[in-house]
Design a protein around this motif. Structure first.
Motif, PDB file in Angstrom:
ATOM      1  N   PHE A 248      43.268  44.982  40.741  1.00 37.60           N
ATOM      2  CA  PHE A 248      44.521  45.057  40.917  1.00 37.60           C
ATOM      3  C   PHE A 248      44.960  46.308  40.386  1.00 37.60           C
ATOM      4  CE2 PHE A 248      45.255  40.112  40.386  1.00 37.60           C
ATOM      5  CZ  PHE A 248      44.956  39.864  41.647  1.00 37.60           C
ATOM      6  N   TYR A 249      45.945  46.967  41.348  1.00 38.77           N
ATOM      7  CA  TYR A 249      46.714  48.154  40.804  1.00 38.77           C
ATOM      8  C   TYR A 249      48.061  48.217  41.248  1.00 38.77           C
ATOM      9  CZ  TYR A 249      45.642  49.457  45.706  1.00 38.77           C
ATOM     10  OH  TYR A 249      45.678  49.330  46.938  1.00 38.77           O
ATOM     11  N   ASP A 250      48.767  49.199  41.057  1.00 40.46           N
ATOM     12  CA  ASP A 250      50.272  49.158  41.380  1.00 40.46           C
ATOM     13  C   ASP A 250      51.076  47.863  41.087  1.00 40.46           C
ATOM     14  OD1 ASP A 250      49.811  51.710  42.727  1.00 40.46           O
ATOM     15  OD2 ASP A 250      49.931  51.135  44.710  1.00 40.46           O
ATOM     16  N   ILE A 251      50.870  47.617  39.749  1.00 40.12           N
ATOM     17  CA  ILE A 251      51.292  46.606  38.936  1.00 40.12           C
ATOM     18  C   ILE A 251      52.832  46.748  38.820  1.00 40.12           C
ATOM     19  CG2 ILE A 251      51.303  45.071  37.010  1.00 40.12           C
ATOM     20  CD1 ILE A 251      48.058  46.160  37.083  1.00 40.12           C
ATOM     21  N   ILE A 252      53.600  45.972  39.375  1.00 42.58           N
ATOM     22  CA  ILE A 252      55.070  45.876  39.256  1.00 42.58           C
ATOM     23  C   ILE A 252      55.632  45.003  38.337  1.00 42.58           C
ATOM     24  CG2 ILE A 252      57.473  45.890  40.281  1.00 42.58           C
ATOM     25  CD1 ILE A 252      55.492  48.300  41.261  1.00 42.58           C
ATOM     26  N   PRO A 253      55.817  45.150  37.196  1.00 39.17           N
ATOM     27  CA  PRO A 253      56.404  44.062  36.135  1.00 39.17           C
ATOM     28  C   PRO A 253      57.702  43.502  36.433  1.00 39.17           C
ATOM     29  CG  PRO A 253      56.424  46.101  34.995  1.00 39.17           C
ATOM     30  CD  PRO A 253      55.898  46.322  36.445  1.00 39.17           C
ATOM     31  N   ALA A 254      58.086  42.327  35.970  1.00 34.49           N
ATOM     32  CA  ALA A 254      59.269  41.692  35.850  1.00 34.49           C
ATOM     33  C   ALA A 254      59.631  41.214  34.686  1.00 34.49           C
ATOM     34  CB  ALA A 254      59.444  40.647  37.078  1.00 34.49           C
TER      35      ALA A 254
END
Length: 181
Positions: free
Chosen positions: A80-86
């Motif tokens: 996984f890459y371009d991980i967008i946290p919330a």
């Protein structure tokens, strides 16, 4: 038919990889380099083995190895890459998956479904995205069987072998996350 399973490649496992396992990953990345990397990264002056090492290291703890249960042979990988946290979860990730031709089919589908389930349930990810070249004959069918839907086609999004290539964007949403919204 054989069984495929996966293992998360965390820092400790990465440091203790044996030569055969690393070689299996290296060989796959080298064989499919024209599909995994754009020309700018592929033509880097760094030795290819260093680039493979950096890719693995840079994606831990979100790097998994697919292997044949019977022999422990490496059959592929996913990261996984371009991980967008919330706030309390991961909103979205982009996924790269690479499988040997011999691993494609039902065993890979079953294993990939298990990995998606783990990503949704353990990592609390709400959306997984995947990209493939528009002319890829295998991946759209595989992604559809996993429950992904095509979202978009990005025209001339990347360069491969000095030619512009269109990318398809596919995604799947965590059903549990959707229920809580």
């Amino acid at each position: 038919m054989f069984t495929i399973d996966f293992i998360n490649l965390n820092e400790n496992r990465f440091k203790s990889l044996d030569f055969q396992t690393f070689s299996g990953i290296f060989d796959l990345m080298f064989e499919y380099r024209h599909k995994l990397f754009d020309d700018e990264y592929f033509n880097s002056k760094k030795p290819y083995i260093q680039r493979v090492y950096e890719i693995i290291e840079g994606h831990i703890p979100y790097f998994w190895l697919f292997y044949k249960v019977q022999s422990r042979e490496i059959l592929g990988f996913c990261y996984f890459y371009d991980i967008i946290p919330a706030k309390r979860h991961i909103h979205s990730v982009s996924a790269t998956i690479c499988l040997k031709k011999s691993a494609r089919g039902l065993p890979a589908l079953i294993c990939a479904k298990k990995l998606i389930s783990e990503a949704f349930n353990t990592l609390n990810i709400s959306k997984i995205k995947a990209e493939c070249f528009e002319d890829n004959l295998y991946m759209p069918n595989f992604l559809t069987k996993l429950g992904f839907r095509r979202e978009a086609i990005l025209k001339s999004e990347t360069i491969v072998q000095n030619q512009p290539k269109n990318l398809e964007i596919w995604s799947i949403f965590n059903p549990e996350f959707s229920k809580n919204q």
